[in-house]
Design a protein around this motif. Structure first.
Motif, PDB file in Angstrom:
ATOM      1  N   ASN A  49      10.970   3.807   0.358  1.00 35.49           N
ATOM      2  CA  ASN A  49       9.295   4.042   0.553  1.00 35.49           C
ATOM      3  C   ASN A  49       8.269   4.337  -0.367  1.00 35.49           C
ATOM      4  N   LEU A  50       8.925   5.066  -0.961  1.00 34.83           N
ATOM      5  CA  LEU A  50       8.520   5.649  -2.617  1.00 34.83           C
ATOM      6  C   LEU A  50       8.263   4.754  -3.550  1.00 34.83           C
ATOM      7  N   PHE A  51       6.646   4.305  -4.123  1.00 32.21           N
ATOM      8  CA  PHE A  51       6.863   3.660  -5.023  1.00 32.21           C
ATOM      9  C   PHE A  51       5.410   4.083  -6.182  1.00 32.21           C
ATOM     10  N   ILE A  52       6.391   4.334  -7.309  1.00 25.77           N
ATOM     11  CA  ILE A  52       4.400   4.785  -8.160  1.00 25.77           C
ATOM     12  C   ILE A  52       3.808   3.576  -8.814  1.00 25.77           C
ATOM     13  N   HIS A  53       2.441   4.120  -8.198  1.00 23.72           N
ATOM     14  CA  HIS A  53       1.182   3.553  -8.555  1.00 23.72           C
ATOM     15  C   HIS A  53       0.361   3.856  -9.175  1.00 23.72           C
ATOM     16  N   PRO A  54      -0.437   3.832 -10.342  1.00 21.35           N
ATOM     17  CA  PRO A  54      -1.265   4.385  -9.945  1.00 21.35           C
ATOM     18  C   PRO A  54      -2.990   5.271  -9.038  1.00 21.35           C
ATOM     19  N   GLN A  55      -2.730   4.140  -7.803  1.00 21.15           N
ATOM     20  CA  GLN A  55      -3.484   4.251  -6.944  1.00 21.15           C
ATOM     21  C   GLN A  55      -3.047   5.674  -5.983  1.00 21.15           C
ATOM     22  N   ASN A  56      -1.758   6.086  -5.957  1.00 19.34           N
ATOM     23  CA  ASN A  56      -0.551   6.876  -4.897  1.00 19.34           C
ATOM     24  C   ASN A  56      -0.714   7.810  -4.979  1.00 19.34           C
ATOM     25  N   ALA A  62       0.743  -1.367  -0.003  1.00 17.19           N
ATOM     26  CA  ALA A  62       0.040  -0.205  -0.003  1.00 17.19           C
ATOM     27  C   ALA A  62       0.692   0.933  -0.104  1.00 17.19           C
ATOM     28  N   PRO A  63       1.169   1.383  -1.298  1.00 17.91           N
ATOM     29  CA  PRO A  63       2.477   2.622  -1.243  1.00 17.91           C
ATOM     30  C   PRO A  63       1.974   4.099  -0.976  1.00 17.91           C
ATOM     31  N   TRP A  64       0.377   4.371  -1.465  1.00 22.39           N
ATOM     32  CA  TRP A  64      -0.289   5.106  -0.688  1.00 22.39           C
ATOM     33  C   TRP A  64      -0.102   5.505   0.417  1.00 22.39           C
ATOM     34  N   THR A  65      -0.254   5.222   1.744  1.00 18.72           N
ATOM     35  CA  THR A  65      -0.550   5.144   3.255  1.00 18.72           C
ATOM     36  C   THR A  65       1.209   5.701   3.868  1.00 18.72           C
ATOM     37  N   TYR A  66       2.490   5.313   2.677  1.00 20.06           N
ATOM     38  CA  TYR A  66       3.356   6.565   2.674  1.00 20.06           C
ATOM     39  C   TYR A  66       3.493   7.541   3.295  1.00 20.06           C
ATOM     40  N   LEU A  67       2.308   8.819   2.134  1.00 18.02           N
ATOM     41  CA  LEU A  67       2.093   9.703   2.344  1.00 18.02           C
ATOM     42  C   LEU A  67       1.484  10.227   3.537  1.00 18.02           C
ATOM     43  N   GLU A  68       0.808   9.333   3.794  1.00 14.05           N
ATOM     44  CA  GLU A  68       0.020   9.741   5.279  1.00 14.05           C
ATOM     45  C   GLU A  68       0.717   9.677   6.194  1.00 14.05           C
ATOM     46  N   SER A  69       2.237   8.765   6.605  1.00 13.98           N
ATOM     47  CA  SER A  69       2.974   9.013   7.465  1.00 13.98           C
ATOM     48  C   SER A  69       4.052   9.741   8.551  1.00 13.98           C
ATOM     49  N   ALA A  70       4.272   9.890   9.785  1.00 12.46           N
ATOM     50  CA  ALA A  70       4.056  10.383   9.996  1.00 12.46           C
ATOM     51  C   ALA A  70       6.755  10.647   9.821  1.00 12.46           C
ATOM     52  N   GLU A  71       6.151   9.493   9.481  1.00 13.16           N
ATOM     53  CA  GLU A  71       7.842   9.135   8.944  1.00 13.16           C
ATOM     54  C   GLU A  71       8.362  10.230   7.337  1.00 13.16           C
ATOM     55  N   TYR A  72       7.061  10.312   6.416  1.00  5.31           N
ATOM     56  CA  TYR A  72       7.473  11.331   5.195  1.00  5.31           C
ATOM     57  C   TYR A  72       7.062  12.843   5.541  1.00  5.31           C
ATOM     58  N   VAL A  73       6.264  12.924   6.742  1.00  2.00           N
ATOM     59  CA  VAL A  73       6.000  14.429   7.062  1.00  2.00           C
ATOM     60  C   VAL A  73       6.990  14.849   7.860  1.00  2.00           C
ATOM     61  N   LYS A 118       3.211   6.078 -17.760  1.00  2.00           N
ATOM     62  CA  LYS A 118       2.226   5.336 -17.439  1.00  2.00           C
ATOM     63  C   LYS A 118       1.318   5.609 -16.507  1.00  2.00           C
ATOM     64  N   ALA A 119       1.832   5.627 -15.453  1.00  2.00           N
ATOM     65  CA  ALA A 119       0.911   5.625 -13.728  1.00  2.00           C
ATOM     66  C   ALA A 119      -0.073   6.885 -14.126  1.00  2.00           C
ATOM     67  N   ILE A 120       0.052   8.207 -14.493  1.00  2.00           N
ATOM     68  CA  ILE A 120      -0.683   8.901 -14.376  1.00  2.00           C
ATOM     69  C   ILE A 120      -1.956   8.507 -15.534  1.00  2.00           C
ATOM     70  N   ASN A 121      -1.304   8.273 -16.918  1.00  2.00           N
ATOM     71  CA  ASN A 121      -2.311   7.377 -17.961  1.00  2.00           C
ATOM     72  C   ASN A 121      -3.139   6.757 -17.281  1.00  2.00           C
ATOM     73  N   THR A 122      -2.759   6.042 -16.935  1.00  2.00           N
ATOM     74  CA  THR A 122      -3.862   4.399 -15.808  1.00  2.00           C
ATOM     75  C   THR A 122      -4.575   5.910 -15.784  1.00  2.00           C
ATOM     76  N   ALA A 123      -3.962   6.563 -14.602  1.00  2.00           N
ATOM     77  CA  ALA A 123      -5.128   6.795 -13.036  1.00  2.00           C
ATOM     78  C   ALA A 123      -5.999   7.553 -13.375  1.00  2.00           C
TER      79      ALA A 123
END
Length: 251
Positions: free
Chosen positions: A138-145, A80-91, A178-183
């Motif tokens: 911890n950064l992963f390029i994903h269409p849902q991120n 779930a790579p989108w959870t990293y952007l909401e974590s305290a580690e990322y902030v 590729k991820a932006i077009n898919t999203a």
């Protein structure tokens, strides 16, 4: 021959009677002599202990682990790579800025190269100054991120930023595209289409672009097609130059 056969056994008996007592005395002396064991050198003591006795669990825990042989642990944000952007580690690391803010590639001179590198990671080898995406495991390029993808999209034009601005390598730039077009196909990112108002346009047949051509005005002899054409007086100097240039063609 018979004499020789009698002499040989006698000689053997005399030798045995003189040699065996000496051998017995040597054996007794060896048994009574003190035995001294010299300690092994320091460089071989650890190997001798390892080969002779099994190592305990405490010794194994205290033994240093080679970093090259240590297994690489996978990131817990991989599923779930989108959870990293909401974590305290990322902030704590990026705050509210994009991940590529303040990144500068190491290069010779003051002018940066016109193109970024092809990739930062080749097999198990990582370059000295990886791009903003490759340097953070911890950064992963994903269409849902979506929050990560929005950092690489211009808010004014809706296009992907050039890699020379963000510093992303070409491999990650292709993954971003590729991820932006898919999203966008999945409806996770909006399309930015400019609004055009067509209410003031005239689509009837009376428009000059699609209507009939107006008939020419009635002309009399000596009149010009454009009424303002006769009011123009040419410059005498320019007119002389033109006449001189086309003198051979004028009749």
């Amino acid at each position: 021959m018979a004499a020789c056969g009698r002499v040989v056994p006698q000689v053997l008996r005399r030798l045995s009677s003189s040699v065996w007592p000496v051998c017995g005395q040597v054996q007794v002396c060896l048994q009574r002599a003190p035995v001294r064991l010299h300690p092994a050198p320091a460089q071989f003591q650890s190997s001798v202990r390892f080969l002779c006795s099994p190592a305990s669990l405490q010794d194994e825990a205290a033994a240093p682990v080679d970093e090259a042989e240590a297994p690489v642990t996978e990131s817990r944000y991989k599923d779930a790579p989108w959870t990293y952007l909401e974590s305290a580690e990322y902030v704590e690391r990026y705050a509210s800025d994009p991940v590529w803010t303040g990144y500068r590639r190491n290069h010779k001179g003051g002018i940066p190269p016109q193109k970024t590198r092809r990739t930062c990671i080749r097999g198990t080898k990582v370059c000295g100054n990886p791009c903003p995406v490759c340097r953070d495991p911890n950064l992963f390029i994903h269409p849902q991120n979506v929050k990560l993808l929005e950092q690489f999209i211009s808010p004014h034009t809706g296009t992907l930023y050039d890699p020379t601005r963000t510093g992303v390598c070409m491999k990650q730039q292709k993954n971003l595209d590729k991820a932006i077009n898919t999203a966008r196909d999945q409806g996770l990112l909006p399309f930015r289409i400019p609004y055009v108002d067509f209410s003031g346009e005239d689509y009837s047949n009376s428009h000059d672009a699609v209507g009939r051509t107006a008939p020419p005005p009635s002309l009399q002899s000596g009149e010009n097609w454009y009424h303002w054409y006769g009011e123009i007086t040419p410059d005498e100097g320019e007119l002389a130059k033109v006449k001189k240039m086309y003198k051979a063609y004028l009749k």
